[in-house]
Write a protein that holds these residues in place. Structure first.
Motif, PDB file in Angstrom:
ATOM      1  N   ASP A 151      -1.041  -4.598   2.620  1.00  0.00           N
ATOM      2  CA  ASP A 151      -1.858  -5.689   2.085  1.00  0.00           C
ATOM      3  C   ASP A 151      -2.902  -5.182   1.098  1.00  0.00           C
ATOM      4  O   ASP A 151      -3.281  -5.882   0.161  1.00  0.00           O
ATOM      5  N   ALA A 152      -3.377  -3.958   1.303  1.00  0.00           N
ATOM      6  CA  ALA A 152      -4.383  -3.365   0.421  1.00  0.00           C
ATOM      7  C   ALA A 152      -3.747  -2.680  -0.787  1.00  0.00           C
ATOM      8  O   ALA A 152      -4.445  -2.133  -1.631  1.00  0.00           O
ATOM      9  N   GLY A 153      -2.406  -2.688  -0.864  1.00  0.00           N
ATOM     10  CA  GLY A 153      -1.713  -2.090  -1.988  1.00  0.00           C
ATOM     11  C   GLY A 153      -1.670  -0.570  -1.953  1.00  0.00           C
ATOM     12  O   GLY A 153      -1.447   0.069  -2.966  1.00  0.00           O
ATOM     13  N   MET A 154      -1.858   0.001  -0.775  1.00  0.00           N
ATOM     14  CA  MET A 154      -1.840   1.463  -0.648  1.00  0.00           C
ATOM     15  C   MET A 154      -0.402   1.948  -0.516  1.00  0.00           C
ATOM     16  O   MET A 154       0.442   1.285   0.078  1.00  0.00           O
ATOM     17  N   ALA A 155      -0.138   3.116  -1.067  1.00  0.00           N
ATOM     18  CA  ALA A 155       1.192   3.727  -0.959  1.00  0.00           C
ATOM     19  C   ALA A 155       1.411   4.218   0.462  1.00  0.00           C
ATOM     20  O   ALA A 155       0.514   4.785   1.073  1.00  0.00           O
ATOM     21  N   LEU A 156       2.575   3.991   0.986  1.00  0.00           N
ATOM     22  CA  LEU A 156       2.914   4.440   2.339  1.00  0.00           C
ATOM     23  C   LEU A 156       3.784   5.684   2.261  1.00  0.00           C
ATOM     24  O   LEU A 156       4.616   5.818   1.370  1.00  0.00           O
ATOM     25  N   PRO A 157       3.598   6.603   3.211  1.00  0.00           N
ATOM     26  CA  PRO A 157       4.469   7.777   3.229  1.00  0.00           C
ATOM     27  C   PRO A 157       5.902   7.369   3.561  1.00  0.00           C
ATOM     28  O   PRO A 157       6.124   6.391   4.288  1.00  0.00           O
ATOM     29  N   GLU A 158       6.857   8.106   3.015  1.00  0.00           N
ATOM     30  CA  GLU A 158       8.256   7.805   3.316  1.00  0.00           C
ATOM     31  C   GLU A 158       8.569   8.281   4.708  1.00  0.00           C
ATOM     32  O   GLU A 158       8.062   9.295   5.190  1.00  0.00           O
ATOM     33  N   VAL A 159       9.425   7.522   5.381  1.00  0.00           N
ATOM     34  CA  VAL A 159       9.831   7.849   6.737  1.00  0.00           C
ATOM     35  C   VAL A 159      11.188   8.509   6.689  1.00  0.00           C
ATOM     36  O   VAL A 159      12.105   8.015   6.024  1.00  0.00           O
TER      37      VAL A 159
END
Length: 80
Positions: free
Chosen positions: A70-78
């Motif tokens: 929701d905050a537009g932060m990049a997520l680490p790949e799983v």
């Protein structure tokens, strides 16, 4: 636990001790992923966190992921 600004909401009381003084939100690594939790200054300083069982930890990890998305932060790949 990491100490930096998170887009996650701060609860009205500490998740570990139910206190309501010097609250802030932190990340913590669990067996099922990273979760966010609200801790008071005393609990953070002593490393005290709430006991989480697997179903609760999964729910909290998914909720935290939603905060980041929701905050537009990049997520680490799983890893698959």
């Amino acid at each position: 636990m990491d100490e930096f600004t998170l887009p996650c909401p701060v609860a009205r009381e500490c998740d570990a001790c139910d206190g309501d003084f010097e609250l802030d939100v932190y990340e913590a690594e669990t067996a099922v992923g990273v979760v966010c939790m609200t801790l008071c200054g005393d609990c953070f300083d002593t490393g005290r966190t709430p006991r989480l069982y697997v179903p609760s930890a999964v729910k909290l990890a998914l909720r935290h992921r939603g905060h980041l998305v929701d905050a537009g932060m990049a997520l680490p790949e799983v890893a698959a």
